[in-house]
Design a protein around this motif. Sequence first.
Motif, PDB file in Angstrom:
ATOM      1  N   GLY A   1       0.786  -1.234   0.000  1.00  0.00           N
ATOM      2  CA  GLY A   1       0.000   0.000   0.000  1.00  0.00           C
ATOM      3  C   GLY A   1       0.816   1.281   0.000  1.00  0.00           C
ATOM      4  N   PHE A   2       2.140   1.186   0.178  1.00  0.00           N
ATOM      5  CA  PHE A   2       2.946   2.392   0.320  1.00  0.00           C
ATOM      6  C   PHE A   2       4.195   2.326  -0.560  1.00  0.00           C
ATOM      7  CE2 PHE A   2       0.037   3.166   3.608  1.00  0.00           C
ATOM      8  CZ  PHE A   2      -0.073   2.010   4.363  1.00  0.00           C
ATOM      9  N   THR A   3       4.197   1.366  -1.480  1.00  0.00           N
ATOM     10  CA  THR A   3       5.319   1.273  -2.414  1.00  0.00           C
ATOM     11  C   THR A   3       5.251   2.450  -3.385  1.00  0.00           C
ATOM     12  OG1 THR A   3       3.960  -0.137  -3.811  1.00  0.00           O
ATOM     13  CG2 THR A   3       5.466  -1.232  -2.283  1.00  0.00           C
TER      14      THR A   3
ATOM     15  N   TRP B   1      -0.351   5.152   9.532  1.00  0.00           N
ATOM     16  CA  TRP B   1      -0.832   4.313   8.426  1.00  0.00           C
ATOM     17  C   TRP B   1      -1.963   5.028   7.691  1.00  0.00           C
ATOM     18  CZ3 TRP B   1       2.915   1.377   7.644  1.00  0.00           C
ATOM     19  CH2 TRP B   1       3.551   0.643   8.664  1.00  0.00           C
ATOM     20  N   ASN B   2      -2.839   5.677   8.438  1.00  0.00           N
ATOM     21  CA  ASN B   2      -3.945   6.399   7.809  1.00  0.00           C
ATOM     22  C   ASN B   2      -3.467   7.602   7.017  1.00  0.00           C
ATOM     23  OD1 ASN B   2      -6.069   4.741   8.655  1.00  0.00           O
ATOM     24  ND2 ASN B   2      -6.194   5.761  10.640  1.00  0.00           N
ATOM     25  N   SER B   3      -2.315   8.145   7.376  1.00  0.00           N
ATOM     26  CA  SER B   3      -1.787   9.325   6.691  1.00  0.00           C
ATOM     27  C   SER B   3      -1.193   8.995   5.334  1.00  0.00           C
ATOM     28  CB  SER B   3      -0.690   9.994   7.539  1.00  0.00           C
ATOM     29  OG  SER B   3      -1.224  10.574   8.702  1.00  0.00           O
ATOM     30  N   MET B   4      -1.139   7.712   5.013  1.00  0.00           N
ATOM     31  CA  MET B   4      -0.433   7.322   3.786  1.00  0.00           C
ATOM     32  C   MET B   4      -1.270   6.422   2.890  1.00  0.00           C
ATOM     33  SD  MET B   4       3.352   6.525   5.357  1.00  0.00           S
ATOM     34  CE  MET B   4       2.818   5.077   6.249  1.00  0.00           C
ATOM     35  N   SER B   5      -1.010   6.557   1.576  1.00  0.00           N
ATOM     36  CA  SER B   5      -1.605   5.665   0.591  1.00  0.00           C
ATOM     37  C   SER B   5      -0.872   5.890  -0.723  1.00  0.00           C
ATOM     38  CB  SER B   5      -3.086   5.962   0.407  1.00  0.00           C
ATOM     39  OG  SER B   5      -3.575   5.275  -0.736  1.00  0.00           O
ATOM     40  N   ASN B   6      -0.630   4.817  -1.477  1.00  0.00           N
ATOM     41  CA  ASN B   6       0.008   5.046  -2.775  1.00  0.00           C
ATOM     42  C   ASN B   6      -1.037   5.198  -3.892  1.00  0.00           C
ATOM     43  OD1 ASN B   6      -0.771   2.376  -3.045  1.00  0.00           O
ATOM     44  ND2 ASN B   6       1.316   1.566  -3.137  1.00  0.00           N
ATOM     45  N   LYS B   7      -2.283   5.304  -3.494  1.00  0.00           N
ATOM     46  CA  LYS B   7      -3.334   5.659  -4.456  1.00  0.00           C
ATOM     47  C   LYS B   7      -3.791   7.061  -4.111  1.00  0.00           C
ATOM     48  CE  LYS B   7      -4.721   0.805  -4.616  1.00  0.00           C
ATOM     49  NZ  LYS B   7      -3.291   0.501  -4.551  1.00  0.00           N
ATOM     50  N   GLY B   8      -4.547   7.675  -4.934  1.00  0.00           N
ATOM     51  CA  GLY B   8      -5.090   8.984  -4.590  1.00  0.00           C
ATOM     52  C   GLY B   8      -4.233  10.127  -5.086  1.00  0.00           C
ATOM     53  N   ALA B   9      -4.644  11.333  -4.728  1.00  0.00           N
ATOM     54  CA  ALA B   9      -4.055  12.555  -5.277  1.00  0.00           C
ATOM     55  C   ALA B   9      -2.609  12.773  -4.820  1.00  0.00           C
ATOM     56  CB  ALA B   9      -4.908  13.754  -4.878  1.00  0.00           C
TER      57      ALA B   9
ATOM     58  N   TRP C   1       8.444  10.716   1.007  1.00  0.00           N
ATOM     59  CA  TRP C   1       7.203  10.498   1.739  1.00  0.00           C
ATOM     60  C   TRP C   1       6.017  11.204   1.091  1.00  0.00           C
ATOM     61  CZ3 TRP C   1       4.095  13.418   5.384  1.00  0.00           C
ATOM     62  CH2 TRP C   1       3.248  12.616   6.170  1.00  0.00           C
ATOM     63  N   TRP C   2       6.296  12.348   0.435  1.00  0.00           N
ATOM     64  CA  TRP C   2       5.204  13.101  -0.183  1.00  0.00           C
ATOM     65  C   TRP C   2       4.467  12.288  -1.242  1.00  0.00           C
ATOM     66  CZ3 TRP C   2       3.919  16.464   2.999  1.00  0.00           C
ATOM     67  CH2 TRP C   2       4.887  17.140   3.763  1.00  0.00           C
ATOM     68  N   ASN C   3       5.139  11.310  -1.819  1.00  0.00           N
ATOM     69  CA  ASN C   3       4.501  10.499  -2.860  1.00  0.00           C
ATOM     70  C   ASN C   3       3.433   9.567  -2.326  1.00  0.00           C
ATOM     71  OD1 ASN C   3       6.093  11.480  -5.063  1.00  0.00           O
ATOM     72  ND2 ASN C   3       7.810  10.319  -4.233  1.00  0.00           N
ATOM     73  N   ILE C   4       3.400   9.375  -1.025  1.00  0.00           N
ATOM     74  CA  ILE C   4       2.393   8.466  -0.476  1.00  0.00           C
ATOM     75  C   ILE C   4       1.489   9.121   0.571  1.00  0.00           C
ATOM     76  CG2 ILE C   4       3.511   6.266  -0.983  1.00  0.00           C
ATOM     77  CD1 ILE C   4       4.616   6.306   1.916  1.00  0.00           C
ATOM     78  N   VAL C   5       1.516  10.442   0.663  1.00  0.00           N
ATOM     79  CA  VAL C   5       0.631  11.094   1.632  1.00  0.00           C
ATOM     80  C   VAL C   5      -0.817  10.948   1.168  1.00  0.00           C
ATOM     81  CG1 VAL C   5      -0.097  13.326   2.573  1.00  0.00           C
ATOM     82  CG2 VAL C   5       2.321  12.686   2.560  1.00  0.00           C
TER      83      VAL C   5
END
Lengths: 202, 188
Positions: free
Chosen positions: A20-22, A86-94, A188-192
């Motif tokens: 989820g954070f790659t 964990w909630n602060s991150m996702s590799n999907k989305g804006a 890190w900004w790529n997965i916020v």
Amino acid sequence: MMKRTLVRCFSMIPQPPLDGFTPVLSEETVSFHYTKHHTGYYNKLKAFAETERPDLLDKSNEDIIKTETGFAFNQAAQLYNHDFYWNSMSNKGADAPSGELAAKIVVEFGSFEEFKKAFQGQVGAHFGSGWVWLVQEKDTKKLKIVQTHDAGCPITDDNLHPILTCDAWEHAFYIDYRNDKPKYAENWWNIVNWEFAASNLL
Amino acid sequence: ALDPHIDKETMTIHHTKHHNTYVTNLNKAIEGSALAEKSVDELVADLNAVPEDIRTAVRNNGGGHANHSLFWTLLSPNGGGEPTGELAEEIKSTFGSFDQFKEKFAAAAAGRFGSGWAWLVVNNGKLEITSTPNQDSPLSEGKTPVLGLDVWEHAYYLNYQNRRPDYISAFWNVVNWDEVARLYSEAK
């Protein structure tokens, strides 16, 4: 032993997807971080509560953070902090915030770029273990960047409301970045998860 | 050389990156000032003599430099076993036995939450076990370290991940007791 019906208890969110954070955080990191560190805090608090402090079994993470110090505080605060991470991150989305959050960031920091520079600079500069947070002041509604050390949690300040957090403990980045914490902070900004951040706005 | 107890990659990064960064940042902080004449141990032993605007930088980076400089001398591929002579006697009389000493030291190391160090120090002539947060040095409290263990995650993560107790157990295999004894005889 009688089965308890727990009204509420300290807790941790379910395991996020390993991928989820790659590519910022590897599956190995996510696995270790969640199953060893995050889960470790839960298990330690549970063992402590069951053997010495059964009253804690009726308290949420937030309850314990606001009323305890020392061992119980450290475990519960780390449960809260890691859930938030964990909630602060996702590799999907804006890739960037929009709407009200974007506007508030510009007002407070001058531009999105300046905000990122300030935030990641604090991650890089934090000495030892800790966290960097984007928070909102409850009274002024202003956004601020704050650092907490070790298990420190901004909700111990009644006026602070968390929006996002980045884990600056070495275990968060060592597998993927070794000593290069600034690189971790920059990537890190790529997965916020900007959707999560926006949903936290007061 | 300390494999398998402390792996080569960790030693390399620990020395060339982490320790090196403390030295660089310390030099940056004290550049051009009279403090540059002092040894790092002298600096951390008297933080009040450091101007407030650079005191945190000196405490952190001076501490890091002092702690790691000491640490490297305490590790050896020929290390391990037990102390002998006067140090062994003093450990026994202070802690009950060498095993009890190791237990207490391990507890201090495992119990230090977040980043920090566990120490065997000489304080007013007596042996004590203590721990410090971040890169704080016992020298700042007037205590002389004779044995230390880095429990920052960077010291053990690649080989041990979260298993700090395993790292602490492995540490005993590489302790240079001759050097510890020498430091003890100087400090007591």
